[in-house]
Enzyme design. Structure first.
Site, PDB file in Angstrom:
ATOM      1  N   LYS A  51       0.854  -1.203   0.000  1.00  0.00           N
ATOM      2  CA  LYS A  51       0.000   0.000   0.000  1.00  0.00           C
ATOM      3  C   LYS A  51       0.889   1.251   0.000  1.00  0.00           C
ATOM      4  O   LYS A  51       0.677   2.161  -0.792  1.00  0.00           O
ATOM      5  CB  LYS A  51      -0.874   0.022   1.245  1.00  0.00           C
ATOM      6  CG  LYS A  51      -1.520   1.360   1.554  1.00  0.00           C
ATOM      7  CD  LYS A  51      -2.426   1.336   2.769  1.00  0.00           C
ATOM      8  CE  LYS A  51      -1.705   1.467   4.065  1.00  0.00           C
ATOM      9  NZ  LYS A  51      -1.303   2.836   4.444  1.00  0.00           N
ATOM     10  N   ASN A  52       1.909   1.245   0.858  1.00  0.00           N
ATOM     11  CA  ASN A  52       2.707   2.463   1.048  1.00  0.00           C
ATOM     12  C   ASN A  52       3.722   2.706  -0.053  1.00  0.00           C
ATOM     13  O   ASN A  52       4.383   3.751  -0.052  1.00  0.00           O
ATOM     14  CB  ASN A  52       3.377   2.432   2.430  1.00  0.00           C
ATOM     15  CG  ASN A  52       2.342   2.544   3.537  1.00  0.00           C
ATOM     16  OD1 ASN A  52       1.172   2.850   3.279  1.00  0.00           O
ATOM     17  ND2 ASN A  52       2.739   2.261   4.759  1.00  0.00           N
ATOM     18  N   ARG A 152       0.317  14.458  13.504  1.00  0.00           N
ATOM     19  CA  ARG A 152       0.801  14.268  12.130  1.00  0.00           C
ATOM     20  C   ARG A 152       0.750  15.562  11.308  1.00  0.00           C
ATOM     21  O   ARG A 152       0.051  15.680  10.323  1.00  0.00           O
ATOM     22  CB  ARG A 152       0.035  13.154  11.439  1.00  0.00           C
ATOM     23  CG  ARG A 152       0.151  11.854  12.202  1.00  0.00           C
ATOM     24  CD  ARG A 152      -0.558  10.727  11.526  1.00  0.00           C
ATOM     25  NE  ARG A 152       0.260  10.185  10.432  1.00  0.00           N
ATOM     26  CZ  ARG A 152      -0.171   9.192   9.651  1.00  0.00           C
ATOM     27  NH1 ARG A 152      -1.392   8.697   9.817  1.00  0.00           N
ATOM     28  NH2 ARG A 152       0.592   8.731   8.701  1.00  0.00           N
ATOM     29  N   ASP A 336       4.762   0.486  12.204  1.00  0.00           N
ATOM     30  CA  ASP A 336       3.532  -0.120  11.668  1.00  0.00           C
ATOM     31  C   ASP A 336       3.355  -1.570  12.081  1.00  0.00           C
ATOM     32  O   ASP A 336       2.338  -2.179  11.756  1.00  0.00           O
ATOM     33  CB  ASP A 336       3.513  -0.019  10.133  1.00  0.00           C
ATOM     34  CG  ASP A 336       3.356   1.405   9.674  1.00  0.00           C
ATOM     35  OD1 ASP A 336       3.566   1.663   8.465  1.00  0.00           O
ATOM     36  OD2 ASP A 336       3.050   2.268  10.504  1.00  0.00           O
ATOM     37  N   ARG A 428      -8.629  -0.483   4.643  1.00  0.00           N
ATOM     38  CA  ARG A 428      -7.732   0.512   4.041  1.00  0.00           C
ATOM     39  C   ARG A 428      -6.387  -0.103   3.702  1.00  0.00           C
ATOM     40  O   ARG A 428      -5.694   0.380   2.812  1.00  0.00           O
ATOM     41  CB  ARG A 428      -7.493   1.669   5.023  1.00  0.00           C
ATOM     42  CG  ARG A 428      -8.714   2.490   5.344  1.00  0.00           C
ATOM     43  CD  ARG A 428      -8.344   3.700   6.147  1.00  0.00           C
ATOM     44  NE  ARG A 428      -7.257   4.451   5.498  1.00  0.00           N
ATOM     45  CZ  ARG A 428      -6.643   5.490   6.062  1.00  0.00           C
ATOM     46  NH1 ARG A 428      -6.978   5.878   7.269  1.00  0.00           N
ATOM     47  NH2 ARG A 428      -5.688   6.131   5.424  1.00  0.00           N
TER      48      ARG A 428
HETATM   49  C1  EPZ Z   1       4.155   6.877   6.402  1.00  0.00           C
HETATM   50  O1  EPZ Z   1       3.345   7.887   6.963  1.00  0.00           O
HETATM   51  C2  EPZ Z   1       3.267   5.644   6.310  1.00  0.00           C
HETATM   52  N1  EPZ Z   1       2.121   5.928   5.445  1.00  0.00           N
HETATM   53  C3  EPZ Z   1       2.777   5.261   7.705  1.00  0.00           C
HETATM   54  O2  EPZ Z   1       2.028   4.052   7.562  1.00  0.00           O
HETATM   55  C4  EPZ Z   1       3.991   4.991   8.590  1.00  0.00           C
HETATM   56  O3  EPZ Z   1       3.548   4.714   9.903  1.00  0.00           O
HETATM   57  C5  EPZ Z   1       4.907   6.228   8.610  1.00  0.00           C
HETATM   58  O4  EPZ Z   1       5.274   6.582   7.263  1.00  0.00           O
HETATM   59  C6  EPZ Z   1       6.181   5.973   9.404  1.00  0.00           C
HETATM   60  O5  EPZ Z   1       6.882   4.905   8.850  1.00  0.00           O
HETATM   61  C7  EPZ Z   1       2.284   5.876   4.101  1.00  0.00           C
HETATM   62  O6  EPZ Z   1       3.371   5.622   3.594  1.00  0.00           O
HETATM   63  C8  EPZ Z   1       1.066   6.152   3.268  1.00  0.00           C
HETATM   64  P1  EPZ Z   1       6.105  10.300   8.554  1.00  0.00           P
HETATM   65  P2  EPZ Z   1       3.883   9.426   7.000  1.00  0.00           P
HETATM   66  O7  EPZ Z   1       5.962  11.576   7.795  1.00  0.00           O
HETATM   67  O8  EPZ Z   1       4.650   9.716   5.778  1.00  0.00           O
HETATM   68  C9  EPZ Z   1       6.031  13.434  12.139  1.00  0.00           C
HETATM   69  C10 EPZ Z   1       0.207   2.606   7.786  1.00  0.00           C
HETATM   70  O9  EPZ Z   1      -0.243   2.025   8.782  1.00  0.00           O
HETATM   71  N2  EPZ Z   1       5.938  14.450  11.081  1.00  0.00           N
HETATM   72  O10 EPZ Z   1       7.334   9.480   8.382  1.00  0.00           O
HETATM   73  O11 EPZ Z   1       2.722  10.287   7.318  1.00  0.00           O
HETATM   74  C11 EPZ Z   1       4.747  12.612  12.221  1.00  0.00           C
HETATM   75  O12 EPZ Z   1       3.792  13.282  13.022  1.00  0.00           O
HETATM   76  C12 EPZ Z   1       0.639   4.060   7.899  1.00  0.00           C
HETATM   77  O13 EPZ Z   1       0.357   2.075   6.659  1.00  0.00           O
HETATM   78  C13 EPZ Z   1       6.012  15.800  11.436  1.00  0.00           C
HETATM   79  O14 EPZ Z   1       6.137  16.141  12.610  1.00  0.00           O
HETATM   80  O15 EPZ Z   1       4.857   9.357   8.257  1.00  0.00           O
HETATM   81  C14 EPZ Z   1       5.232  11.330  12.839  1.00  0.00           C
HETATM   82  O16 EPZ Z   1       5.305  11.482  14.241  1.00  0.00           O
HETATM   83  C15 EPZ Z   1       0.346   4.645   9.260  1.00  0.00           C
HETATM   84  N3  EPZ Z   1       5.911  16.741  10.465  1.00  0.00           N
HETATM   85  C16 EPZ Z   1       6.633  11.162  12.256  1.00  0.00           C
HETATM   86  O17 EPZ Z   1       7.030  12.465  11.791  1.00  0.00           O
HETATM   87  C17 EPZ Z   1       5.775  16.401   9.138  1.00  0.00           C
HETATM   88  O18 EPZ Z   1       5.725  17.313   8.275  1.00  0.00           O
HETATM   89  C18 EPZ Z   1       6.703  10.162  11.097  1.00  0.00           C
HETATM   90  O19 EPZ Z   1       5.853  10.621  10.097  1.00  0.00           O
HETATM   91  C19 EPZ Z   1       5.710  15.030   8.802  1.00  0.00           C
HETATM   92  C20 EPZ Z   1       5.796  14.076   9.781  1.00  0.00           C
END
Ligand code: EPZ
Length: 449
Positions: A51-52, A152, A336, A428
């Site tokens: 998915k990701n 997020r 995850d 999802r």
């Molecule tokens: C991706 O989400 C994945 N989703 C998530 O999978 C996964 O948990 C996550 O990466 C971490 O590996 C997809 O790929 C569609 P991040 P993403 O930006 O990109 C903070 C699943 O179950 N952050 O790496 O949204 C954020 O709040 C999903 O398949 C900021 O603070 O994750 C988090 O604490 C859930 N500011 C951390 O960084 C930003 O601008 C990691 O977020 C962006 C992120």
């Protein structure tokens, strides 16, 4: 925003073609899954496409007007949502089983907005920013708002776009990003190796004049898969999968065909399902290297795991030992898989702990696991677990995708019947979940509302 109404109508009027049935949006939210626990899983399971990986690659089709063909796409609600969104923006999409074809409409005009209803439903919608900023030099995206696993924010994305020369304003809940003066390659250091921010920068920089260097980039396999696609389109990306990615901008990008990599999180979920039911299974169409951090911990715990090319053989041979984990960015233990791991540790004699280092609020499954009889205490980002002898079946509610997986695993191991509500979260991210588990011997069925 005039587009919002149009998009919401598109979303509401369309039936989600999915495994559940052809239902409107209204009643599928009441579906439940009922499990009679205690069966040992055995047999073979084919892991679906990631998915990701599929999501950013689908958004990459906005970078060209030429056709794209994407194979091994999982059948998931998030994929359906993304296809609807691409149609709304101005693409034509056709999904035939696990292949998606994306074409440009005659007009070749693209809308430049991601409405709140969509971003709220699927955070990955913000990946529209990169391609449309690169091509249209403007894009409006609703602020995503928090979700079950934390605030997020998208500050890292926005800081990166500003470094490239974009101007950003926030008005009535929308982030308006413009590049009136054009964009210019530069060095962008991410304060946190955000997966989405790394993907958004890649999806912009490939069409930005000059060289862009991303430092402290995310290294997940899904980033590498996206870079492979971008290079197939004619981009010049090197270093994907490492902390430092270099992009030489080009003037235009072309169509492509690609096979999505296997879903490492789905694979990890089935491995843990075999462990928790004391079963014996073979996973097919996986990339074992992507699961190293998880399988190393499981082997240490006493689970027999053998990697055989693109297969993984798993057999429960003895009571497992508790293992402590700390989640982190790839190649550390993935956040995850944290919830699924917690369920397993709850049924292993002895004490263990989990430190969640990626999200600030990813323990919503704890309260539901306690309903099975789990003995868990939460202290900030640390959870301490005392293994219990058994789980008793319970009625539980899913809060988010991976928490849902944890509850399904608990139901598989519990004595008696478990009823899981709000399973739309699972739809999802897990392709044919009940079907695959049933074929492995689980007593599991979906009750349609
Ligand atoms: C991706 O989400 C994945 N989703 C998530 O999978 C996964 O948990 C996550 O990466 C971490 O590996 C997809 O790929 C569609 P991040 P993403 O930006 O990109 C903070 C699943 O179950 N952050 O790496 O949204 C954020 O709040 C999903 O398949 C900021 O603070 O994750 C988090 O604490 C859930 N500011 C951390 O960084 C930003 O601008 C990691 O977020 C962006 C992120």
């Amino acid at each position: 925003m005039k587009f919002c109404g149009l998009f919401i109508r598109v979303l509401r009027d369309s039936n989600f073609e999915c495994d559940r049935s052809k239902k409107g949006l209204s009643n599928y939210k009441m579906d439940k899954i009922v499990i009679r626990g205690g069966n040992k899983l055995s047999g073979e399971v084919v892991i679906s496409g990631s998915k990701n990986s599929a999501l950013p690659i689908l958004f990459a089709t906005l970078l060209t007007d030429e056709p794209a063909k994407i194979n091994n796409v999982p059948s998931l609600d998030d994929i359906n949502t993304t296809l609807l969104f691409l149609n709304f923006i101005g693409k034509k999409t056709v999904k035939k089983k696990n292949t998606v074809e994306v074409y440009s409409s005659e007009s070749r005009l693209y809308k430049y907005i991601a409405p709140y209803d969509l971003v709220r439903k699927m955070r990955a919608s913000i990946l529209i920013m990169g391609p449309l900023l690169a091509r249209l030099k403007k894009v409006y995206v609703s602020l995503p708002g928090g979700c079950a696993i934390g605030a997020r924010p998208i500050d890292i994305h926005l800081e990166a776009f500003e470094k490239l020369g974009a101007e950003i304003s926030v008005e009535s809940g929308y982030v308006r990003t413009f590049a009136k003066g054009g964009l210019k390659g530069t060095t962008i250091n991410l304060r946190f190796p955000s997966v989405g921010a790394t993907e958004n920068v890649l999806l912009t920089a490939v069409l930005v004049e000059g060289k862009t260097i991303i430092t402290n980039a995310a290294c997940e396999p899904e980033i590498e898969d996206l870079a492979i696609v971008l290079n197939k389109m004619g981009a010049k990306v090197t270093g994907a999968g490492t902390k430092n990615i270099v992009i030489e901008g080009v003037r235009e990008l072309h169509g492509f065909e690609h096979n999505i990599i296997p879903d490492r999180i789905e694979a990890a979920t089935y491995i843990i399902a075999a462990a928790i039911t004391k079963g014996e299974i073979v996973l097919k169409e996986v990339i074992p290297q992507h699961l190293k951090s998880i399988n190393d911990k499981l082997k240490k715990s006493g689970l027999y795991i053998k990697e055989l090319g693109n297969k993984i053989y798993v057999k429960w041979i003895k009571d497992l030992e508790p293992q402590n984990i700390k989640t982190g960015v790839y190649p550390e233990f993935p956040t995850d898989v944290q919830a699924q791991w917690m369920t397993l540790m709850c049924l292993i004699k002895g004490e263990s702990s989990i430190k969640e280092n990626v999200f600030e609020n990813r323990f919503l499954h704890v309260a539901e696991l306690r309903r099975f009889g789990a003995d868990i205490s939460v202290n900030g980002r640390v959870v301490n677990i005392k293994g219990v002898e058994k789980f008793s079946g319970a009625s539980v509610i899913v809060s988010d995708l991976r928490a849902g997986a944890a509850l399904i695993l608990a139901g598989l191991a519990a004595r008696g019947t478990t009823t899981v509500s709000r399973v739309y979260h699972l739809d999802r991210g897990y392709d044919m979940l009940e079907k695959k588990l049933k074929e492995l011997g689980a007593d599991i069925r979906r009750v349609f509302s």
